[in-house]
Design an enzyme around this catalytic site. Structure first.
Site, PDB file in Angstrom:
ATOM      1  N   GLY A 112      10.289  53.160  97.992  1.00 16.12           N
ATOM      2  CA  GLY A 112       8.975  53.466  97.722  1.00 16.12           C
ATOM      3  C   GLY A 112       7.633  52.557  97.680  1.00 16.12           C
ATOM      4  N   ASP A 135      20.421  49.480  96.125  1.00 15.86           N
ATOM      5  CA  ASP A 135      20.961  50.542  96.895  1.00 15.86           C
ATOM      6  C   ASP A 135      21.480  50.171  98.427  1.00 15.86           C
ATOM      7  OD1 ASP A 135      20.389  52.102  94.702  1.00 15.86           O
ATOM      8  OD2 ASP A 135      18.445  52.807  95.371  1.00 15.86           O
ATOM      9  N   ARG A 170      45.871  58.276  83.739  1.00 17.33           N
ATOM     10  CA  ARG A 170      44.804  59.413  83.707  1.00 17.33           C
ATOM     11  C   ARG A 170      43.804  59.073  85.168  1.00 17.33           C
ATOM     12  NH1 ARG A 170      42.240  57.322  78.076  1.00 17.33           N
ATOM     13  NH2 ARG A 170      43.122  59.034  76.595  1.00 17.33           N
TER      14      ARG A 170
END
Ligand code: F6P
Length: 376
Positions: A112, A135, A170
């Protein structure tokens, strides 16, 4: 003639910003005899003329600090929220640049920011940019600063999730930032030994993810770590996007269009995507595998705190090179990382592009080679 340099940091904060400010600022002051002025909170501070003098004292002791001493914002020069309106403030920004007799404005930021900086370049300002984002999705640079630190944080988180997932047998689904790319999830997933890694570049099939987990379970490993990029989408979601995009698709499918927009802008986030995000993903995996599941969102932890040594080095390398370019009068460029050195890339070649993970990237090959499921 003394050169006057303005500098701002914009977009999401990122570890290494202060190191870059210090590198650029110290070289500009000490080596080239320039004057440096910082603008607070990105383009908004430039519009509102909120400044801070970046002298030796201001630039001292900041190398190791996270965040940005200047503050940041996601405000755009040409679409600035003012009261209840959103206005084009480009003219005022250009006026302020002139008022300070600036020779150049240095903008540090991600995609941006590069676009906004290019907009100002087109309005006559001299601009140099630096590539910053956790990122790692900026085109024309090997890497962006902030990425290495976030990679370390996400990797450590996956390490820590292992022992608890293992103890409780899990599935733990962990969401990792990265906007619309999978660099952070893939890198940390590989480094942390995630069993499944889901990235936007490879739409996943939930049944295949479940099968990979069941296979581990049958082999005696009754826990699994699923590292999910925030922008990851399933095949079903891709189909939905395609049907909403196709001119022959159901033209009245307003819900699909809305969903497409949500997926495109929000990715897989917990309470954001219409798909229900990682909560939905974890529930489905629980149903399909009969293993208990939990979710973890690393969120802004990934952006916080001190930069890694690698990011400090990179930010210093790019920052000091930026000052040298200004000394030579090279403007309209991004200072990119190339190998051990730097490259100078015209800003027009950077904007509007996103560097996604190529499907033949060695990291993808490595992940598959160690038996990690990519959900395809
Ligand atoms: O671009 C950096 C980033 O952290 C992305 O990974 C993430 O999608 C976004 O910023 C979050 O933005 P914000 O901090 O404005 O919520």
């Amino acid at each position: 003639m003394t050169k006057y340099v303005g500098v701002l940091t914009a977009g999401g904060d990122s570890p290494g910003l202060n190191a870059a400010l210090r590198g650029a600022g110290k070289a500009a002051l000490g080596r080239f005899g320039m004057q440096v002025i910082g603008f607070r909170d990105g383009f908004r501070g430039l519009m509102e003329n909120r400044t801070v003098r970046l002298d030796e004292t201001a630039l001292s002791g900041i190398l190791t600090l996270g965040g940005t001493i200047l503050g940041t914002s996601r405000d755009k020069p040409h679409r600035m929220p003012i009261g209840n309106s959103v206005l084009d403030m480009t003219e005022l920004i250009v006026d302020n640049y002139c008022k300070h007799h600036l020779d150049v404005l240095v903008c540090m930021g991600g995609g941006g920011t590069q676009k906004n900086a290019y907009h100002l370049l087109q309005h006559g300002l001299n601009i140099v940019t630096l590539p910053k984002t956790i990122d790692n999705d900026l085109a024309m640079t090997d890497v962006t600063f902030g990425f290495d630190t976030a990679l370390g944080i996400a990797t450590e988180a996956i390490d820590r999730l292992h022992s608890t997932a293992h103890s409780h047998h899990r599935i733990i689904v962990v969401e990792i930032m990265g906007h619309k790319t999978g660099w952070l999830a893939l890198g940390s997933g590989i480094a942390g030994g995630a069993d499944v890694i889901l990235i936007p570049e490879i739409p996943y099939d939930i049944e295949k993810v479940a099968e990979a987990i069941l296979q581990r379970s049958r082999g005696g490993k009754r826990f699994s770590i699923v590292a999910v990029a925030e922008g990851a989408i399933s095949n079903d979601q891709v189909e939905l996007v395609d049907s909403a995009e196709s001119p022959s698709g159901n033209p009245d499918n307003a819900a699909a269009k809305k969903h497409k927009k949500t997926i495109a802008s929000e990715g897989n986030g917990l309470d954001r995507g219409a798909n229900g995000g990682i909560l939905h993903l974890a529930r489905r995996l629980e149903e399909l595998t009969s293993l208990e599941s939990r979710i973890t969102m690393l969120g802004h932890l990934q952006r916080g705190g001190a930069p890694s040594a690698t990011d400090r080095l990179l930010a210093t390398r790019l920052g000091t090179a930026c000052a040298a370019l200004i000394d030579q009068g090279v403007y309209g460029v991004m200072v990119a990382a190339r190998g051990e050195g730097v490259d100078v890339v015209p800003l027009k070649d950077v904007v509007g592009k996103r560097k996604t993970v190529p499907l033949d990237h060695p990291w993808i090959e490595s992940a598959r080679s160690v038996g990690t499921s990519l959900g395809d």
